[in-house]
Design a protein around this motif. Structure first.
Motif, PDB file in Angstrom:
ATOM      1  N   LEU A   1       0.699  -1.314   0.190  1.00 27.32           N
ATOM      2  CA  LEU A   1       0.217   0.085   0.031  1.00 27.32           C
ATOM      3  C   LEU A   1       0.936   1.589   0.036  1.00 27.32           C
ATOM      4  O   LEU A   1       0.617   2.354  -0.759  1.00 27.32           O
ATOM      5  N   PRO A   2       1.819   1.316   0.744  1.00 27.14           N
ATOM      6  CA  PRO A   2       2.711   2.578   0.664  1.00 27.14           C
ATOM      7  C   PRO A   2       3.283   2.883  -0.694  1.00 27.14           C
ATOM      8  O   PRO A   2       3.365   4.021  -1.241  1.00 27.14           O
ATOM      9  N   ALA A   3       3.886   1.624  -1.335  1.00 22.90           N
ATOM     10  CA  ALA A   3       4.068   1.975  -2.972  1.00 22.90           C
ATOM     11  C   ALA A   3       3.128   2.261  -3.966  1.00 22.90           C
ATOM     12  O   ALA A   3       3.392   3.103  -4.609  1.00 22.90           O
ATOM     13  N   VAL A   4       1.980   1.805  -3.638  1.00 21.66           N
ATOM     14  CA  VAL A   4       0.844   2.150  -4.474  1.00 21.66           C
ATOM     15  C   VAL A   4       0.422   3.635  -4.240  1.00 21.66           C
ATOM     16  O   VAL A   4       0.377   4.449  -5.167  1.00 21.66           O
ATOM     17  N   PHE A   5       0.639   3.998  -2.864  1.00 22.52           N
ATOM     18  CA  PHE A   5       0.425   5.464  -2.318  1.00 22.52           C
ATOM     19  C   PHE A   5       1.180   6.322  -3.296  1.00 22.52           C
ATOM     20  O   PHE A   5       0.855   7.445  -4.028  1.00 22.52           O
ATOM     21  N   ASP A   6       2.319   6.007  -3.233  1.00 27.31           N
ATOM     22  CA  ASP A   6       3.850   6.790  -3.865  1.00 27.31           C
ATOM     23  C   ASP A   6       3.432   6.802  -5.274  1.00 27.31           C
ATOM     24  O   ASP A   6       3.657   7.720  -6.102  1.00 27.31           O
ATOM     25  N   LEU A   7       2.752   5.819  -5.953  1.00 31.21           N
ATOM     26  CA  LEU A   7       2.683   6.175  -7.338  1.00 31.21           C
ATOM     27  C   LEU A   7       1.419   6.788  -7.806  1.00 31.21           C
ATOM     28  O   LEU A   7       1.443   7.145  -8.863  1.00 31.21           O
ATOM     29  N   ALA A   8       0.477   7.039  -6.746  1.00 26.47           N
ATOM     30  CA  ALA A   8      -0.527   7.926  -6.927  1.00 26.47           C
ATOM     31  C   ALA A   8      -0.095   9.502  -7.007  1.00 26.47           C
ATOM     32  O   ALA A   8      -0.431  10.555  -7.303  1.00 26.47           O
ATOM     33  N   PHE A   9       0.717   9.607  -6.198  1.00 25.15           N
ATOM     34  CA  PHE A   9       1.500  11.098  -5.884  1.00 25.15           C
ATOM     35  C   PHE A   9       1.591  11.963  -7.178  1.00 25.15           C
ATOM     36  O   PHE A   9       1.170  13.063  -7.325  1.00 25.15           O
ATOM     37  N   PRO A  10       2.365  11.580  -8.412  1.00 23.46           N
ATOM     38  CA  PRO A  10       2.725  12.024  -9.517  1.00 23.46           C
ATOM     39  C   PRO A  10       0.971  12.169 -10.049  1.00 23.46           C
ATOM     40  O   PRO A  10       1.059  13.239 -10.881  1.00 23.46           O
ATOM     41  N   GLN A  11       0.244  11.478 -10.403  1.00 20.80           N
ATOM     42  CA  GLN A  11      -1.096  11.362 -10.796  1.00 20.80           C
ATOM     43  C   GLN A  11      -1.818  12.675 -10.154  1.00 20.80           C
ATOM     44  O   GLN A  11      -2.561  13.389 -10.810  1.00 20.80           O
ATOM     45  N   TRP A  12      -1.740  12.646  -8.881  1.00 17.37           N
ATOM     46  CA  TRP A  12      -2.517  13.801  -8.334  1.00 17.37           C
ATOM     47  C   TRP A  12      -1.898  14.987  -8.794  1.00 17.37           C
ATOM     48  O   TRP A  12      -2.554  15.984  -8.844  1.00 17.37           O
ATOM     49  N   CYS A  13      -0.325  15.447  -8.649  1.00 19.52           N
ATOM     50  CA  CYS A  13       0.212  16.696  -9.001  1.00 19.52           C
ATOM     51  C   CYS A  13      -0.252  16.720 -10.738  1.00 19.52           C
ATOM     52  O   CYS A  13      -0.456  17.957 -10.835  1.00 19.52           O
ATOM     53  N   LYS A  14      -0.321  15.859 -11.473  1.00 19.99           N
ATOM     54  CA  LYS A  14      -0.778  16.068 -12.953  1.00 19.99           C
ATOM     55  C   LYS A  14      -2.150  16.625 -12.975  1.00 19.99           C
ATOM     56  O   LYS A  14      -2.376  17.412 -13.703  1.00 19.99           O
ATOM     57  N   TYR A  15      -3.013  15.729 -12.118  1.00 25.90           N
ATOM     58  CA  TYR A  15      -4.381  16.009 -12.398  1.00 25.90           C
ATOM     59  C   TYR A  15      -4.861  17.441 -11.594  1.00 25.90           C
ATOM     60  O   TYR A  15      -5.450  18.211 -12.491  1.00 25.90           O
ATOM     61  N   PHE A  16      -4.170  18.002 -10.400  1.00 26.26           N
ATOM     62  CA  PHE A  16      -4.276  19.021 -10.044  1.00 26.26           C
ATOM     63  C   PHE A  16      -3.413  20.386 -10.433  1.00 26.26           C
ATOM     64  O   PHE A  16      -3.568  21.302  -9.863  1.00 26.26           O
ATOM     65  N   GLU A  17      -2.816  19.803 -11.415  1.00 23.47           N
ATOM     66  CA  GLU A  17      -1.865  20.947 -12.058  1.00 23.47           C
ATOM     67  C   GLU A  17      -0.874  21.578 -10.892  1.00 23.47           C
ATOM     68  O   GLU A  17      -0.624  22.716 -10.721  1.00 23.47           O
ATOM     69  N   VAL A  18      -0.412  20.673  -9.908  1.00 15.87           N
ATOM     70  CA  VAL A  18       0.594  21.029  -9.160  1.00 15.87           C
ATOM     71  C   VAL A  18       2.113  20.714  -9.500  1.00 15.87           C
ATOM     72  O   VAL A  18       2.458  19.513  -9.611  1.00 15.87           O
TER      73      VAL A  18
END
Length: 134
Positions: free
Chosen positions: A42-59
């Protein structure tokens, strides 16, 4: 509750009580679930989501480089309560809840829904940090 203090965890005490600590770049997850590939990843999956959040929210990822959450994946609610990891100030919740950089998730049927809730609460915490609300 936005001003709720971050949960302080005594790692030695919680480990002695049978709670495991799983670390990733952006998530420390405490759980009383037995070791298995799904939970331990789960922590590794969470880390994979981080760049996705950044891209989606334009951060810009550099703006949130040091962003880190503490999560509690709970099977035995009373154990977490006794250890101070499930504070009394939390409202009653059925599945999951987050405040600031902490989130709590109760055991769910099936692997998918538990993983879904980790990412769901992570999204709330990301938005709270970046935008001040979700």
């Amino acid at each position: 509750m936005a001003d709720a203090a971050k949960i302080k965890v005594d790692d030695a005490r919680v480990a002695a009580a049978g709670i495991r600590r799983l670390d990733g770049r952006h998530l420390t997850l405490y759980t009383d679930f037995p070791a298995d590939e799904q939970t331990d990843n789960l922590p590794a999956v969470f880390d994979l989501a981080f760049p996705q959040w950044c891209k989606y929210f334009e951060v810009d990822p550099d703006e949130m480089r040091d962003w880190r959450l503490t999560g509690f994946l709970i099977h035995d609610r009373e154990l977490f309560r006794r250890l101070g990891l499930l504070p009394d100030y939390l409202p009653p919740f059925q599945y999951a809840f987050c405040i600031n950089t902490d989130f709590w998730i109760y055991q769910q049927p099936g692997e998918y829904y538990g993983r879904h809730l980790v990412l769901h609460e992570g999204t709330h915490c990301f938005m709270n940090r970046r935008f001040g609300a979700c």
